[in-house]
Design an enzyme around this catalytic site. Structure first.
Site, PDB file in Angstrom:
ATOM      1  N   CYS A 171       1.050  -1.356  -0.047  1.00  0.00           N
ATOM      2  CA  CYS A 171       0.033   0.511  -0.240  1.00  0.00           C
ATOM      3  C   CYS A 171       0.640   1.335   0.022  1.00  0.00           C
ATOM      4  O   CYS A 171       1.492   1.267   1.065  1.00  0.00           O
ATOM      5  CB  CYS A 171      -1.003  -0.204   1.041  1.00  0.00           C
ATOM      6  SG  CYS A 171      -1.638   1.809   1.228  1.00  0.00           S
ATOM      7  N   CYS A 193       0.290   3.365   3.187  1.00  0.00           N
ATOM      8  CA  CYS A 193       1.381   2.725   4.386  1.00  0.00           C
ATOM      9  C   CYS A 193       2.900   3.163   3.887  1.00  0.00           C
ATOM     10  O   CYS A 193       3.510   3.651   5.090  1.00  0.00           O
ATOM     11  CB  CYS A 193       0.327   1.768   4.106  1.00  0.00           C
ATOM     12  SG  CYS A 193      -0.464   0.875   5.002  1.00  0.00           S
TER      13      CYS A 193
END
Length: 521
Positions: free
Chosen positions: A55, A58
């Site tokens: 991600c 993230c």
């Protein structure tokens, strides 16, 4: 600069990783199913990031999250930062309701969790977690109340008579639920202008100078939900801004939101001025907020607007997840109408009066069904799943999701076996592409997801929480459905499992992503 995926993979796997530039050990603890409960139980206050290594959001959070963990450790307040890799800890992440990445949750023990609602930078994380370490309600006096009012962006103070223990208890209960957003205090005595008991929300952060710097609630007696709703809604500007830091507040307020898409700050400001009279007249019934179409333009598609055609306006009812785009035809022509004060005022009033039908995202209804698993789309969901007297098991999936792909052969077998059984007119095995079709509110995010709509109880669908063994799914249908539709699928299920193991042994390792997705907002 965002860290690359290789560095993030190291950060995600190792409990303590050396920072190549500063030669410092990570202060972010790695949690797994094995150590999660013990860690959360032994630490009074933990901010936990549920993430996926692939991600990009993230990855962008890594340096700030690491620095914040170190800064909080130095303050010696017992505040810990931790992380959970949801690609390896699927069950743990499902247990904590993770539906997008990164999902930040404040934990005070395994059962006490609230969403992180601060900004995702070092200063924001540190300030938010320090606030969480304070008492739920601070006791105030005339000597310290002035300083307390300016301690945070929003400060809620209850003025209560010293003998009014009932109001004090209700306020403390509401403050427990508000502590992740608002600093709360209590003082015995009036503010001089309101009866007792009363509440005053002090705003040290305002969207513009036209807003009042405080709001009052004098409704008596105190009620927990009334206090929470007042406080949350009072922190939202008349014309706010939707972004990754504020979207949670709009969801939590439980009011519909009018989304104003504009591509430049100037355009959003102009549209905000146009809609300000409408927002003022409908205050407390619907929120209005602008959104940066250049950064979050993809969200327009989620509201059944046409991406790239801005400015645009739509209402999202968070309570029902229904969408009302301000377009020529909500279900056909998604061309935005011209945004004017009068036009939006009429549109909003019609929405509040229930005169507008929601827009539904849907693939075309199939002309015929080619397999044993019935294909459902947004426009056929009610007819196929709800408005009939059959037990209907429906799978919500994503075509790109690795978990969905691996589960598909099993699910096809399940459909074939029920179609060949004595329950063919009692049970429907169905599926819907959750990425291109709207599904009813209340279905959790994540793919694949199984929901059973029992005959005679269609208003109470049941989420399947077991493993993806066909025998367990058949037992679920038999026990929870109306008709006790049990079939013997063991032999064919074992054969399918053996075939899958053989195929996996001969295939190259997969790099497919987890079935969870990140919500852009």
């Amino acid at each position: 600069m965002r860290p690359n995926c290789f560095l993030y993979a190291l950060w995600a796997v190792l409990p303590a990783v050396v920072d190549a530039e500063n030669l410092m050990v990570s202060d972010v603890s790695v949690l797994t199913q094995a150590n999660f409960t013990e860690f959360i139980t032994s630490n009074d206050l933990v901010l936990t990031e549920f993430y996926a290594p692939w991600c990009q959001y993230c990855q962008a959070l890594i340096p700030d999250y690491e620095e914040a963990a170190t800064a909080l450790k130095r303050k010696n307040k017992g505040i810990r930062l931790a992380k959970v890799d949801c690609t390896t800890e699927e069950d743990l992440c499902k247990e904590y309701g993770v539906g997008g990445y990164p999902d930040l949750q404040v934990l005070r023990g395994p059962e006490n969790r609230t969403p992180y609602t601060g900004t995702r930078d070092v200063d924001g994380i540190v300030a938010f977690m320090m606030r969480q370490s304070l008492p739920v309600v601070s006791s105030l006096t005339m000597n310290n109340i002035t300083n307390f009012k300016s301690t945070d962006d929003y400060v809620l103070i209850a003025h209560i008579a010293i003998e009014d223990t009932a109001s004090k208890a209700v306020f403390e209960e509401a403050a427990e639920d508000l502590r992740h957003r608002i600093l709360c205090g209590i003082i015995y005595g009036s503010d001089g202008s309101s009866p007792l008991p009363s509440l005053v929300l002090h705003k040290n952060k305002r969207h513009d100078d036209r807003e009042e710097n405080q709001e009052k609630l004098t409704q008596q007696p105190f009620e927990t939900d009334t206090i929470k709703n007042f406080a949350l809604r009072a922190t939202i500007p008349l014309i706010g801004e939707i972004n990754s830091d504020t979207i949670g507040l709009y969801k939590e307020s439980k009011l519909p939101v009018g989304w104003i898409f504009g591509e430049t700050p100037e355009e959003r400001s102009r549209l905000g001025d146009i809609l300000r009279p409408v927002a003022g007249s409908q205050r407390g019934k619907i929120h209005f907020a602008s959104i940066d179409a250049a950064e979050y333009g993809a969200s327009a598609k989620d509201l059944n607007l046409e991406s790239g055609k801005f400015p645009a306006f739509a209402i999202l009812d968070f309570a029902t997840n229904k969408k009302f785009p301000f377009v020529v035809d909500p279900n056909k022509d998604k061309t935005p109408k011209e945004i004017t004060t009068d036009a939006i005022s009429e549109f909003v009033q019609d929405f509040l009066d229930g005169k507008i039908e929601p827009s539904i995202t849907s693939d075309p209804i199939p002309e015929k069904q080619d397999g044993f698993v019935t294909v459902v789309v947004g426009h056929s969901y009610q007819d196929v799943v709800v408005n009939n007297d059959k037990d209907v098991l429906i799978k919500i999936y994503a075509p790109w999701c690795g978990h969905s792909k691996r589960f598909a052969p099993k699910y096809d077998l399940l459909g074939a076996e029920y179609a060949a059984s004595n329950f063919t007119d009692k049970v429907t095995v169905a599926k819907i592409d959750g990425t291109t079709n709207d599904v009813p509110d209340g279905i959790p995010k994540g793919y694949p997801m199984l929901m059973l709509y029992p005959a005679g109880s269609k208003d109470a669908p049941i989420l399947y929480k077991g493993n993806r063994s066909l025998e367990d799914i058949v037992m679920f249908i038999s026990e929870k459905g109306k008709y006790g539709a049990s079939i013997d699928i063991r032999e064919k299920a074992r054969a399918l499992e053996e075939e899958a193991v053989t195929d996996a042994a001969s295939a190259s390792p997969s790099s497919e992503k987890s079935g969870q997705t990140h919500d852009e907002l």
